[in-house]
Design a protein around this motif. Sequence first.
Motif, PDB file in Angstrom:
ATOM      1  N   TYR A 231       0.836  -1.209   0.000  1.00  0.00           N
ATOM      2  CA  TYR A 231       0.000   0.000   0.000  1.00  0.00           C
ATOM      3  C   TYR A 231       0.866   1.252   0.000  1.00  0.00           C
ATOM      4  N   VAL A 234       2.633   1.768  -3.355  1.00  0.00           N
ATOM      5  CA  VAL A 234       1.769   2.152  -4.473  1.00  0.00           C
ATOM      6  C   VAL A 234       1.106   3.503  -4.231  1.00  0.00           C
ATOM      7  N   ALA A 235       0.494   3.676  -3.066  1.00  0.00           N
ATOM      8  CA  ALA A 235      -0.297   4.872  -2.808  1.00  0.00           C
ATOM      9  C   ALA A 235       0.532   6.062  -2.337  1.00  0.00           C
ATOM     10  N   GLU A 287      -5.358  -3.981  -4.747  1.00  0.00           N
ATOM     11  CA  GLU A 287      -5.131  -2.560  -4.511  1.00  0.00           C
ATOM     12  C   GLU A 287      -6.270  -1.879  -3.760  1.00  0.00           C
ATOM     13  N   THR A 288      -7.145  -2.649  -3.134  1.00  0.00           N
ATOM     14  CA  THR A 288      -8.187  -2.067  -2.273  1.00  0.00           C
ATOM     15  C   THR A 288      -8.182  -2.730  -0.899  1.00  0.00           C
ATOM     16  N   TRP A 290      -5.626  -4.927  -0.206  1.00  0.00           N
ATOM     17  CA  TRP A 290      -4.197  -5.158  -0.017  1.00  0.00           C
ATOM     18  C   TRP A 290      -3.925  -6.553   0.524  1.00  0.00           C
ATOM     19  N   PRO A 302       0.225  -5.531  -8.863  1.00  0.00           N
ATOM     20  CA  PRO A 302       1.111  -4.366  -8.903  1.00  0.00           C
ATOM     21  C   PRO A 302       2.569  -4.785  -8.703  1.00  0.00           C
TER      22      PRO A 302
END
Length: 340
Positions: A231, A234-235, A287-288, A290, A302
């Motif tokens: 997370y 990526v974020a 990606e939500t 994780w 990812p």
Amino acid sequence: MRKTLLSALALLSAASMTVSMALPAQAADKTLTIYTYESFVTEWGPGAKVAAAFEKTCDCKVEWVGVADGVELLTRLKLEGEGTKADIVLGLDTNLIAEAKATGLFVPHQLAPQGLTVPGGFSDDTFLPYDYGHFAVVYDTEALKNPPRSLKELVEGDPDDKIVIEDPRTSTPGLGLLLWVKSVYGDKAGEAWAKLKDRVLTVTPGWSEAYGLFTKGEAPMVLSYTTSPAYHMVAENTERYQAAAFSEGHYVQIEVAGMTKTADNPELAKAFLTFMTGPGFQPIIPETNWMMPVAATDAPLPAAFDKLVKPEHTFLYAADEVAANRRAWIDEWLSAMSAK
């Protein structure tokens, strides 16, 4: 239970509250009510995307009901009994399914999804997996230069280097840590907890509170998942937060969903379970929520996931063994943690 990382930062004060929310949908005659953990249905979690994708296939409306954590899902179901409004329960894990079945509230799904891959090859006639992840000690590289490299080092390390953990009575990650310690220490688990308690800054009801305290800098370590650093990569475009690889191995959490015998529309519930293990749901998870998806899709993971700790050994108790011993093991934990 796995929680969405952004929810830990935004919902720290609300993590123990029970919430009910209906996501926007086209008017439809059919409503599917799904109980889950609350971060699944925050605006950053998978819920909105999952609902939108499923509603395109079903001419129905998805209504989410969120509670703080996975163990509380089971507690709520026990309290509601056959009066529950849940058609689907999503967010229990394999450590709880024997107790969930014992309530008599779930029915076999009668489905045979193909191509599901989870550690240990989990398969069950009542519950289907939708994601999984290994528990890990996540640490702040700016605050802790020498993280523990084993459970033994965590237990016996410097008590000034604190960790935030979750309560096994209310939280599936907390229960996961309890079972992880039991897997490694066996009959000496109580002694291990007695040593570890000096390193524990606090015990939170759920994952969101624990991770929120960690990212606020209250402690350099937190009980989370090997996937949690993805997370941040990526974020937030940072590798500051990392998971420690433990030499003994890591305990795995496999999250599951099942349909209730009181479901208003069993065929709709079964259609959701089928959808859950397919290409409309699985690519949403990494990606939500994780976590790791249980089915291969055309969407690649990812690139950050290639940098994550990959446990060489996985621990997982059988559900029946957890059900038979959970109360005694929690009592052992309570005794050790409360001793002076």
